[in-house]
Design a protein around this motif. Structure first.
Motif, PDB file in Angstrom:
ATOM      1  N   LEU A  64      44.643 117.811  99.485  1.00 45.04           N
ATOM      2  CA  LEU A  64      44.936 116.986  98.313  1.00 45.04           C
ATOM      3  C   LEU A  64      44.986 115.525  98.750  1.00 45.04           C
ATOM      4  O   LEU A  64      45.653 115.187  99.732  1.00 45.04           O
ATOM      5  N   THR A  65      44.273 114.650  98.034  1.00 42.73           N
ATOM      6  CA  THR A  65      44.316 113.211  98.305  1.00 42.73           C
ATOM      7  C   THR A  65      44.547 112.451  97.009  1.00 42.73           C
ATOM      8  O   THR A  65      44.224 112.933  95.922  1.00 42.73           O
ATOM      9  N   ALA A  66      45.080 111.246  97.136  1.00 35.87           N
ATOM     10  CA  ALA A  66      45.288 110.383  95.968  1.00 35.87           C
ATOM     11  C   ALA A  66      45.289 108.938  96.441  1.00 35.87           C
ATOM     12  O   ALA A  66      45.674 108.645  97.583  1.00 35.87           O
ATOM     13  N   GLY A  67      44.848 108.035  95.572  1.00 41.07           N
ATOM     14  CA  GLY A  67      44.788 106.641  95.974  1.00 41.07           C
ATOM     15  C   GLY A  67      44.437 105.712  94.848  1.00 41.07           C
ATOM     16  O   GLY A  67      44.443 106.090  93.664  1.00 41.07           O
ATOM     17  N   VAL A  68      44.126 104.475  95.231  1.00 36.86           N
ATOM     18  CA  VAL A  68      43.738 103.438  94.277  1.00 36.86           C
ATOM     19  C   VAL A  68      42.382 102.881  94.702  1.00 36.86           C
ATOM     20  O   VAL A  68      42.061 102.822  95.896  1.00 36.86           O
ATOM     21  N   PHE A  69      41.599 102.500  93.710  1.00 37.00           N
ATOM     22  CA  PHE A  69      40.230 102.026  93.935  1.00 37.00           C
ATOM     23  C   PHE A  69      40.071 100.647  93.311  1.00 37.00           C
ATOM     24  O   PHE A  69      40.601 100.367  92.229  1.00 37.00           O
ATOM     25  N   PRO A  95      46.928 106.420 100.155  1.00 38.67           N
ATOM     26  CA  PRO A  95      48.259 106.626 100.751  1.00 38.67           C
ATOM     27  C   PRO A  95      48.651 108.095 100.879  1.00 38.67           C
ATOM     28  O   PRO A  95      49.579 108.416 101.624  1.00 38.67           O
ATOM     29  N   LEU A  96      47.967 108.981 100.145  1.00 37.33           N
ATOM     30  CA  LEU A  96      48.296 110.407 100.206  1.00 37.33           C
ATOM     31  C   LEU A  96      47.115 111.216 100.717  1.00 37.33           C
ATOM     32  O   LEU A  96      46.053 111.280 100.081  1.00 37.33           O
ATOM     33  N   PHE A  97      47.281 111.814 101.888  1.00 34.01           N
ATOM     34  CA  PHE A  97      46.350 112.792 102.443  1.00 34.01           C
ATOM     35  C   PHE A  97      47.199 113.976 102.860  1.00 34.01           C
ATOM     36  O   PHE A  97      48.026 113.881 103.765  1.00 34.01           O
ATOM     37  N   PHE A 100      47.212 121.586 102.905  1.00 33.11           N
ATOM     38  CA  PHE A 100      48.128 122.695 102.693  1.00 33.11           C
ATOM     39  C   PHE A 100      47.750 123.920 103.522  1.00 33.11           C
ATOM     40  O   PHE A 100      48.622 124.682 103.933  1.00 33.11           O
ATOM     41  N   ARG A 101      46.473 124.161 103.709  1.00 32.56           N
ATOM     42  CA  ARG A 101      45.966 125.275 104.497  1.00 32.56           C
ATOM     43  C   ARG A 101      44.868 124.772 105.417  1.00 32.56           C
ATOM     44  O   ARG A 101      44.158 123.852 105.044  1.00 32.56           O
ATOM     45  N   PRO A 102      44.717 125.299 106.617  1.00 31.20           N
ATOM     46  CA  PRO A 102      45.475 126.391 107.218  1.00 31.20           C
ATOM     47  C   PRO A 102      46.813 125.965 107.827  1.00 31.20           C
ATOM     48  O   PRO A 102      47.577 126.808 108.284  1.00 31.20           O
ATOM     49  N   GLN A 103      47.106 124.653 107.833  1.00 30.91           N
ATOM     50  CA  GLN A 103      48.406 124.195 108.310  1.00 30.91           C
ATOM     51  C   GLN A 103      48.830 123.001 107.468  1.00 30.91           C
ATOM     52  O   GLN A 103      48.030 122.401 106.756  1.00 30.91           O
ATOM     53  N   SER A 104      50.114 122.670 107.552  1.00 34.74           N
ATOM     54  CA  SER A 104      50.653 121.547 106.792  1.00 34.74           C
ATOM     55  C   SER A 104      50.468 120.251 107.577  1.00 34.74           C
ATOM     56  O   SER A 104      51.031 120.087 108.668  1.00 34.74           O
ATOM     57  N   ILE A 105      49.660 119.337 107.031  1.00 34.03           N
ATOM     58  CA  ILE A 105      49.379 118.049 107.663  1.00 34.03           C
ATOM     59  C   ILE A 105      49.430 116.975 106.589  1.00 34.03           C
ATOM     60  O   ILE A 105      48.999 117.196 105.458  1.00 34.03           O
ATOM     61  N   TYR A 106      49.971 115.808 106.940  1.00 33.61           N
ATOM     62  CA  TYR A 106      49.949 114.707 105.994  1.00 33.61           C
ATOM     63  C   TYR A 106      49.540 113.423 106.713  1.00 33.61           C
ATOM     64  O   TYR A 106      49.642 113.306 107.936  1.00 33.61           O
ATOM     65  N   GLY A 107      49.057 112.449 105.928  1.00 32.28           N
ATOM     66  CA  GLY A 107      48.626 111.184 106.497  1.00 32.28           C
ATOM     67  C   GLY A 107      48.158 110.239 105.416  1.00 32.28           C
ATOM     68  O   GLY A 107      48.493 110.381 104.239  1.00 32.28           O
ATOM     69  N   GLY A 108      47.368 109.249 105.802  1.00 36.81           N
ATOM     70  CA  GLY A 108      46.839 108.253 104.868  1.00 36.81           C
ATOM     71  C   GLY A 108      45.524 107.711 105.398  1.00 36.81           C
ATOM     72  O   GLY A 108      45.185 107.880 106.580  1.00 36.81           O
TER      73      GLY A 108
END
Length: 205
Positions: A64-69, A95-97, A100-108
């Protein structure tokens, strides 16, 4: 096999949509006097992607990603016939990366190069576009898991439809091929390859 079948399905659907665009009586070409000049383009968006990393299963990884353009239209309408349109350059701040699968990772991340062709074809309030984009993402741990890297490069390409809800507002529905890899910054260069579907809201000041 799953990936090959999915690509074949997308190719069939894409050809069907193109036939509709060029043969549907509601579609027309916007002439210079019809199109409203939109020099700047701002939007917020969210996107979901599914794809493969280490196996041939296209449901292996979900992101899942989200941002501004922010985009700038660089040309007036150019081209003839179905090729007529405007060229736009843009950037994304992501700002949101979140994987969810195969592991939990977050970043930007950040995409400093987005090249978009806004077609002059339209049907009522809808108009198609195609785009290519490139950037990078940094995560809290190696992505994908293993001896890879927490810094990866992003490349994607595809298109979508803008539906103009008001003269200076539109909803954007897009579908793209998404590729993420570290370009051999890690010991292993495991790749994510998948399909991304996005939804955005645009303002044209």
């Amino acid at each position: 096999m799953i990936l090959h079948d999915l690509i074949s399905h997308f190719r069939t659907v894409g050809l069907f949509i193109l036939l509709l665009l060029f043969n549907h009586p509601c579609f027309a070409q916007a002439g210079p006097s019809q199109g409203q000049p939109r020099n700047w383009d701002f939007s917020v968006w969210a996107a979901g992607a599914t794809g493969e990393e280490n196996t041939d299963s296209f449901s292996e990884a979900q992101i899942l990603t989200a941002g501004v353009f922010a985009g700038k239209v660089l040309t007036d309408e150019i081209g003839r016939g179905w090729r007529r349109g405007r060229f736009e350059y843009g950037v994304d701040v992501v700002p949101l990366f979140r994987q969810f699968r195969p592991q939990s990772i977050y970043g930007g991340g950040f995409e400093p190069v987005i090249l978009r062709w806004n077609s002059s074809l339209h049907a009522d309030r809808a108009a198609p576009y195609i785009e290519l984009a490139g950037g990078a993402v940094r995560t809290n741990t190696n992505f994908p898991a293993g001896d890879t890297s927490n810094f990866n490069f992003i490349a994607r390409g595809g298109g979508g439809i803008q539906i103009f809800t008001k003269p200076h507002h539109s909803v954007d529905i897009g579908c793209r091929w998404s590729h993420i890899s570290n370009a051999n910054l890690g010991v292993r260069n495991t790749e994510f390859n998948g399909i991304q579907v996005s939804l955005g809201y645009h303002w044209f000041p």
